[in-house]
Design a protein around this motif. Structure first.
Motif, short mmCIF file in Angstrom:
data_model
loop_
_atom_site.label_atom_id
_atom_site.label_comp_id
_atom_site.label_asym_id
_atom_site.label_seq_id
_atom_site.Cartn_x
_atom_site.Cartn_y
_atom_site.Cartn_z
N ASP A 181 26.13 20.59 -22.78
CA ASP A 181 26.98 20.30 -23.48
C ASP A 181 28.00 21.61 -23.82
N PRO A 182 29.34 21.19 -23.62
CA PRO A 182 30.41 22.30 -23.92
C PRO A 182 30.40 22.47 -25.19
N ALA A 183 30.40 23.96 -25.42
CA ALA A 183 30.73 24.85 -26.60
C ALA A 183 32.16 24.80 -26.82
N LYS A 184 32.83 24.85 -25.79
CA LYS A 184 34.23 25.34 -25.85
C LYS A 184 35.10 24.34 -24.84
N PRO A 185 36.41 23.84 -24.95
CA PRO A 185 36.96 23.07 -23.78
C PRO A 185 37.05 23.83 -22.61
N PRO A 186 37.68 23.16 -21.63
CA PRO A 186 37.69 23.99 -20.22
C PRO A 186 38.86 24.90 -20.29
N VAL A 187 38.62 25.86 -19.54
CA VAL A 187 39.67 27.08 -19.44
C VAL A 187 40.27 27.05 -18.22
N ASN A 212 31.07 28.14 -21.59
CA ASN A 212 29.86 28.00 -22.69
C ASN A 212 29.36 26.74 -22.82
N LEU A 213 28.25 26.50 -22.07
CA LEU A 213 27.80 25.22 -21.98
C LEU A 213 26.33 25.16 -22.45
#
Length: 386
Positions: A181-187, A212-213
Motif C-alpha cells: 500500500d503506497p504511503a506516498k504518491p508516485p515520484v 514507500n510501500l
C-alpha cells in the motif's frame, strides 16, 4: 532504475523456438561485440512526457525495454529479518526481426523475471529467474493498468488504479505473497519528464517510483512460512535508447530513511571508474515533494571490497554516499556480503543486488534507515541498450 534488462538483451538477440520451448541463443554476447544497429521501430523517451495513472502503471509496448522492479525489507513479529527482490522485464523485438508472423507463436515481446530473498537472520541468499515469450498466456502485461506476469509470478493492482499492489512468486524452496500500500504518491525522476542516461538525443528513459510501500504478507523459505511486515520500493522505467559505448556498468541506490524521506541515486560508471555526467538522483521529502540531484551534487566512495567466491568478481563492499549541499553523509553496509545473482541458463548475467543498513548524519545529527544497492559491470562489462 537502470535495469539488467539492457544486459540480458545482449543474450537474447536471437530467439529459437522448439515446440513450446523458448531458448536464448548466445550470439554477439562476448565483451566488445558490436551493439545492435540503431532502430527507428521504437519510440524514444522525450522531454515533456505527461504521466497518467493508472495507465502508466501498465506496459508501454511502443518502447523497446521496460521493467517493474520491487525491492524491500521484511520482518516477523519476533524480529527475524529478510530482504526481497521481485522484478519483471519486458523486451520488444523489432518488427523487421520477427520472422514468423502471423503465427501466434511469433515472438515480439520477451519477458524475464528475477526473484531473490535475503534471509538476513539465517545468513542465506536465495535467487531464481524465469524467461518466457508473450502469447498463449505464458507472460504479458496489461497496457491500461498494473498487471504483469510470467507464468505464476505476478505483480498487479487489486483495483486497477495501482493504489494497492499484490506480488506473487514461487520457486524451489522460496515463495512470497505480499500486499503493498503506497504511503506516498508516485515520484517522477529526472527533469522535464525524462531521466537522462547520456548526452545524446533520446538517450533517456521515463522513470517513476513508489518509494514507500507499506508491505504485509507471507514469505516461505523451505518448510517454514513467516508472517511478515515491512516497507518496499517499486521502480517502473521504460525507454528505447542506447547506452554510451564507454560505460562499464552502474551503481544504483534506493534508501528509505527513518525520518520518512527517501533517496534514489544512480551512478553510470565509465571504464576508467569515473562517473558519467548523466548520473543523478532524487531526494523525496516526508510530504512527498522532491528535489532533483545532479551528478555534481552526489559523492560516492567505496569503503572496502568483497570478492565473490563463485564469479571471482570484486565489488565495493560498503559505500559512503554524501550530498555536501545538504550536509548529508550516509554509510551503506550490506546485511549479507554474498547477495550476488549469478549466471543461469536463463539470464547469462551476473550482478550484485542486495539489502543494506544505512547509518549517518545530516548537519551532524544522526540518521538511520534501510536500502537496496544494485551493482553491475563488475563481473563483466555491460555495453548495451536502455
Amino acid at each position: 532504475m537502470i535495469s539488467l534488462t539492457i544486459h540480458l538483451a545482449r543474450r537474447l538477440k536471437r530467439i529459437a523456438l522448439t515446440g513450446l520451448c523458448l531458448l536464448p541463443v548466445l550470439t554477439g554476447g562476448a565483451l566488445g561485440a558490436p551493439a545492435d544497429p540503431p532502430t527507428t521501430s521504437f519510440r524514444l523517451a522525450q522531454e515533456g512526457y505527461l504521466y497518467e495513472f493508472p495507465r502508466d502503471h501498465g506496459s508501454h509496448d511502443a518502447f523497446r525495454t521496460e521493467w517493474w522492479y520491487y525491492t524491500g525489507h521484511l520482518e516477523t513479529a519476533e524480529g527475524r529479518r529478510f530482504g526481497f527482490e521481485l522484478t519483471f522485464f519486458r523486451r520488444a523485438i523489432a518488427p523487421d526481426q520477427v520472422e514468423t508472423r502471423p503465427s501466434r507463436w511469433s515472438v515480439d515481446q520477451l519477458y524475464l523475471a528475477h526473484l531473490a530473498v535475503t534471509d538476513i537472520t539465517g545468513k542465506r541468499f536465495h535467487f531464481h529467474d524465469r524467461i518466457s515469450r508473450a502469447g498463449l498466456g505464458k507472460a504479458g502485461a496489461d497496457p491500461t493498468h498494473l498487471h504483469v506476469w510470467l507464468d505464476q509470478w505476478r505483480a498487479e493492482s487489486s483495483d486497477g488504479a495501482g493504489d494497492q499492489q499484490k506480488l506473487e512468486a514461487k520457486a524451489d524452496g522460496v515463495a512470497l505473497s505480499l500486499t503493498l500500500d503506497p504511503a506516498k504518491p508516485p515520484v517522477v525522476h529526472g527533469e522535464r519528464g525524462i531521466s537522462k542516461k547520456g548526452a545524446a538525443a533520446g538517450q533517456a528513459s521515463h522513470y517513476y517510483s513508489f518509494t514507500n510501500l507499506a508491505t504485509a504478507g507471507n514469505l516461505t523459505i523451505g518448510t517454514e512460512t513467516y508472517r511478515v511486515t515491512g516497507t518496499s520500493w517499486m521502480d517502473h522505467e521504460f525507454g528505447s535508447a542506447d547506452l554510451s559505448a564507454d560505460l562499464a556498468g552502474w551503481d544504483w541506490f534506493s534508501i528509505q530513511l527513518a525520518d520518512k524521506r527517501e533517496l534514489m541515486v544512480y551512478r553510470l560508471r565509465h571504464t576508467d571508474g569515473s562517473s558519467d555526467p548523466a548520473s543523478s538522483g532524487t531526494l523525496v521529502l516526508a510530504d512527498g515533494r522532491t528535489q532533483h540531484l545532479s551528478a555534481t551534487d552526489i559523492q560516492l566512495t567505496p569503503l572496502d571490497t568483497w570478492t565473490s567466491p563463485t564469479s571471482k568478481a570484486t565489488y565495493p563492499g560498503r559505500w559512503q554516499l554524501s550530498i555536501p549541499s545538504l550536509g548529508l553523509v550516509l554509510n551503506l553496509t550490506p546485511l549479507l556480503a554474498d547477495q550476488e545473482l549469478r549466471t543461469t541458463r536463463s539470464t547469462q548475467v551476473t550482478y550484485w543486488e542486495g539489502a543494506v543498513d544505512v547509518t549517518g548524519t545530516e548537519q551532524g545529527k544522526p540518521l538511520n534507515g534501510r536500502g537496496y544497492i544494485e551493482m553491475t559491470g563488475y563481473a563483466e562489462r555491460i555495453k548495451q541498450k536502455l
